[in-house]
Design a protein around this motif. Structure first.
Motif, PDB file in Angstrom:
ATOM      1  N   ALA A  54       0.822  -1.206   0.000  1.00 20.69           N
ATOM      2  CA  ALA A  54       0.000   0.000   0.000  1.00 20.69           C
ATOM      3  C   ALA A  54       0.860   1.262   0.000  1.00 20.69           C
ATOM      4  O   ALA A  54       0.388   2.346  -0.361  1.00 20.69           O
ATOM      5  CB  ALA A  54      -0.931   0.008   1.212  1.00 20.69           C
ATOM      6  N   THR A  55       2.134   1.135   0.388  1.00 20.47           N
ATOM      7  CA  THR A  55       3.028   2.296   0.423  1.00 20.47           C
ATOM      8  C   THR A  55       3.680   2.575  -0.936  1.00 20.47           C
ATOM      9  O   THR A  55       4.312   3.622  -1.106  1.00 20.47           O
ATOM     10  CB  THR A  55       4.139   2.099   1.475  1.00 20.47           C
ATOM     11  OG1 THR A  55       4.939   0.957   1.125  1.00 20.47           O
ATOM     12  CG2 THR A  55       3.563   1.899   2.863  1.00 20.47           C
ATOM     13  N   PHE A  56       3.517   1.683  -1.909  1.00 15.30           N
ATOM     14  CA  PHE A  56       4.228   1.823  -3.187  1.00 15.30           C
ATOM     15  C   PHE A  56       3.705   2.946  -4.090  1.00 15.30           C
ATOM     16  O   PHE A  56       4.514   3.669  -4.687  1.00 15.30           O
ATOM     17  CB  PHE A  56       4.248   0.503  -3.953  1.00 15.30           C
ATOM     18  CG  PHE A  56       4.970  -0.616  -3.244  1.00 15.30           C
ATOM     19  CD1 PHE A  56       5.875  -0.362  -2.226  1.00 15.30           C
ATOM     20  CD2 PHE A  56       4.733  -1.935  -3.596  1.00 15.30           C
ATOM     21  CE1 PHE A  56       6.541  -1.393  -1.567  1.00 15.30           C
ATOM     22  CE2 PHE A  56       5.391  -2.976  -2.954  1.00 15.30           C
ATOM     23  CZ  PHE A  56       6.293  -2.702  -1.937  1.00 15.30           C
ATOM     24  N   PRO A  57       2.394   3.111  -4.252  1.00 16.73           N
ATOM     25  CA  PRO A  57       1.925   4.157  -5.180  1.00 16.73           C
ATOM     26  C   PRO A  57       2.455   5.550  -4.849  1.00 16.73           C
ATOM     27  O   PRO A  57       2.893   6.286  -5.741  1.00 16.73           O
ATOM     28  CB  PRO A  57       0.402   4.075  -5.057  1.00 16.73           C
ATOM     29  CG  PRO A  57       0.138   2.654  -4.687  1.00 16.73           C
ATOM     30  CD  PRO A  57       1.266   2.292  -3.765  1.00 16.73           C
ATOM     31  N   ALA A  58       2.452   5.932  -3.576  1.00 16.22           N
ATOM     32  CA  ALA A  58       2.965   7.251  -3.188  1.00 16.22           C
ATOM     33  C   ALA A  58       4.459   7.348  -3.467  1.00 16.22           C
ATOM     34  O   ALA A  58       4.957   8.382  -3.924  1.00 16.22           O
ATOM     35  CB  ALA A  58       2.687   7.511  -1.712  1.00 16.22           C
TER      36      ALA A  58
END
Length: 199
Positions: free
Chosen positions: A56-60
């Motif tokens: 979940a931290t990858f897109p940002a």
């Protein structure tokens, strides 16, 4: 170029990060603890909170990024929770590739391992052409097996359009912190001091 680098606090990734910075690139490091990273690393880096076991931290982290240099891995002979190897080396790398494909990065450079090529038959040297060889009869540890599987799983992103380049480095060692990513230097120190624990 705007580059997202995973594993920037590790032995190999840390040196790559400095080289990329010196070459004039903007480097964003994916780190678990940005506050701690800022205290120990060059202030010119951009720090993005993230974890290879938390997709979940990858897109940002990939926002406005041109290229990914993925060196993060669980690099150990053994861990009390063996599932960490799977979460980081296979599932985490897969999720990062998915996010990078969505972000349309221009280059995705993945640091695999010579372990991913499997054992050399009859003691003969092998190169990347061994990548298509059948798996070895057994793996020596979870690191080896997950790096072997991850390299093959990630290849599946190439037909989807991810500009993936895979590297198969051998053992990396040299001056600096004697971490699990630089364990050969630690062994040299043990030998030099006559404290090698066993053979």
């Amino acid at each position: 170029m705007r580059i997202l680098l995973t594993g920037g606090t590790g032995y190999l990734g840390g040196r790559l990060a400095l080289r990329l910075l010196k070459s004039g690139h903007r480097v964003r490091l994916l780190v678990r603890d940005p506050v701690r990273a800022r205290r120990t690393l060059d202030s010119e880096f951009e720090f993005q909170r993230g974890d290879m076991s938390d997709p979940a931290t990858f897109p940002a982290a990939l926002s406005d990024i041109d290229a990914v240099v993925h060196t993060a891995a669980a690099v150990k002979n053994w861990l009390p929770k063996a599932e960490v190897f799977e979460q980081v080396n296979v599932a985490g790398s897969f999720a990062l590739c998915e996010a990078a494909l969505e972000a349309r990065v221009a280059v995705f450079l993945y640091t695999s391992s010579f372990f991913a090529l499997g054992p050399s038959p009859d003691g003969k040297p092998v190169n990347e052409s061994a990548f298509s060889a059948p798996p070895p009869p057994r793996f020596y540890n979870a690191y080896q097996s997950t790096k072997y599987r991850a390299a093959r799983v990630l290849q599946g992103f190439v037909p989807k359009g991810l500009p993936l380049v895979t590297l198969f480095p051998s053992v990396v060692f040299g001056p600096g912190a004697e971490t699990d990513g630089n364990h050969v230097t630690k062994i040299f120190r043990w030998l030099q001091a006559g404290r090698f624990p066993g053979l």
